[in-house]
Design a protein around this motif. Structure first.
Motif, PDB file in Angstrom:
ATOM      1  N   HIS A   1       0.819  -1.210   0.000  1.00  0.00           N
ATOM      2  CA  HIS A   1       0.000   0.000   0.000  1.00  0.00           C
ATOM      3  C   HIS A   1       0.855   1.262   0.000  1.00  0.00           C
TER       4      HIS A   1
ATOM      5  N   ASP B   1      -8.465  -2.984  -3.313  1.00  0.00           N
ATOM      6  CA  ASP B   1      -9.250  -2.876  -2.086  1.00  0.00           C
ATOM      7  C   ASP B   1     -10.718  -2.606  -2.368  1.00  0.00           C
TER       8      ASP B   1
ATOM      9  N   PRO C   1     -11.940  -6.459   0.306  1.00  0.00           N
ATOM     10  CA  PRO C   1     -11.266  -5.896   1.485  1.00  0.00           C
ATOM     11  C   PRO C   1     -10.018  -6.688   1.876  1.00  0.00           C
ATOM     12  N   VAL C   2      -9.130  -6.019   2.560  1.00  0.00           N
ATOM     13  CA  VAL C   2      -7.855  -6.627   2.944  1.00  0.00           C
ATOM     14  C   VAL C   2      -8.043  -7.888   3.775  1.00  0.00           C
TER      15      VAL C   2
ATOM     16  N   ARG D   1      -8.582 -12.968   0.016  1.00  0.00           N
ATOM     17  CA  ARG D   1      -7.656 -11.903  -0.386  1.00  0.00           C
ATOM     18  C   ARG D   1      -6.349 -12.450  -0.952  1.00  0.00           C
TER      19      ARG D   1
END
Length: 286
Positions: free
Chosen positions: A145, A156, A160-161, A166
């Motif tokens: 990031h 993202d 979502p992380v 992921r």
């Protein structure tokens, strides 16, 4: 963006504080003197204050006040102090990370570390190693990031992380994932091989030629920490339990699921809540 260019972009490569690097060098050394570590910490007022605050926290439940760095080290133990120093160095390095909600990220890391240490106590893994791996396993996400904020923002928005998929999503989109970057950073910072080698296997602890019990413990711990933070329903937890990894460790699912131990697996007591295990340790993340 590819892993090679990400790690060769020198202007964006993170560095950690010298005191954290020197303490890292003491990992694996059982005869390091308390005075050596105390001298390093006392040279850093912020770190000294954090150490004293943690030593006097509810986690240690002392009946007296700890007023010196040397006393704090003796109360907390060398393992905990080393973890605090290294964590402080990493947290400071990534204090401003574009697009990352840092408190949830570090809470997940701390929960993973605490779960990993608890699992280590019920297996043949060194507790300090498991805790440190759990705490630092996600640092690759922070570097990605920081070094490529636009590309990561696009990912993202899609997933979502902390989403369960992921890792696979990043692998498909980029050709690598954050755990690959975490292992690359560990090598860059000259982490001891006892940390680097299992770090590289956390994503798929059963895939390598040599099974790492430490990597398997952190794999399970990260899974549990994510479910805890996302408040996953029991049916989802049971459906996605990493049975193969736990079986390779020889432990039953009793630590997280109300199931009888399968034949040949060690019966496990229920794990205390991660909030309970981590209570008082959040000062490490300030």
């Amino acid at each position: 963006m590819d892993l090679k260019s990400l790690m060769e972009h020198h202007s964006k490569l993170p560095t950690i504080a010298q005191v954290a690097q020197r303490v890292l060098a003491s990992f694996g050394s059982e005869d390091v003197r308390v005075g050596e570590i105390a001298d390093l910490i006392e040279a850093d007022p912020v770190l000294s204050a954090k150490l004293l605050r943690l030593a006097n926290s509810s986690y240690f439940q002392l009946s007296r006040s700890v007023e010196s760095v040397d006393d704090a080290i003796r109360v907390m133990g060398m393992a905990m102090v080393r973890q605090l120093v290294v964590t402080g160095g990493i947290v400071g390095t990534f204090a401003n990370t574009p697009g990352m909600a840092l408190r949830p990220f570090w809470t997940h890391s701390l929960y993973t570390a605490c779960a990993a240490r608890w699992l280590a106590e019920h297996s043949d893994v060194h507790g300090e190693l498991a805790f440190t791996l759990g705490l630092l396993h996600g640092i690759g996400q922070l570097h990605m990031h920081s070094a490529a904020p636009v590309a990561m923002q696009a990912l993202d928005l899609q997933l979502p992380v902390l989403h369960a998929d992921r890792l696979a999503f990043e692998k498909a989109a980029l050709g690598f994932h954050f755990l690959d970057v975490s292992a690359a950073l560990a090598r860059l910072w000259n982490f001891p091989s006892t940390l680097v080698e299992p770090m590289a296997q956390i994503a798929e602890p059963l895939a390598g030629p040599h099974f790492s019990e430490a990597a398997a413990v952190v794999h399970l711990a990260a899974w549990h920490a994510r479910n805890t933070l996302l408040d996953s329903p029991p049916q989802d937890i049971g459906a996605h339990y990493p049975h193969a990894v736990a079986a390779r460790l020889g432990i039953s699912s009793g630590w997280v699921l109300p199931e009888p131990a399968a034949a040949g697996l060690k019966a496990m007591p229920p794990m205390p809540s991660l909030h309970e295990l981590a209570h008082g340790l959040d000062g490490m993340l300030d």
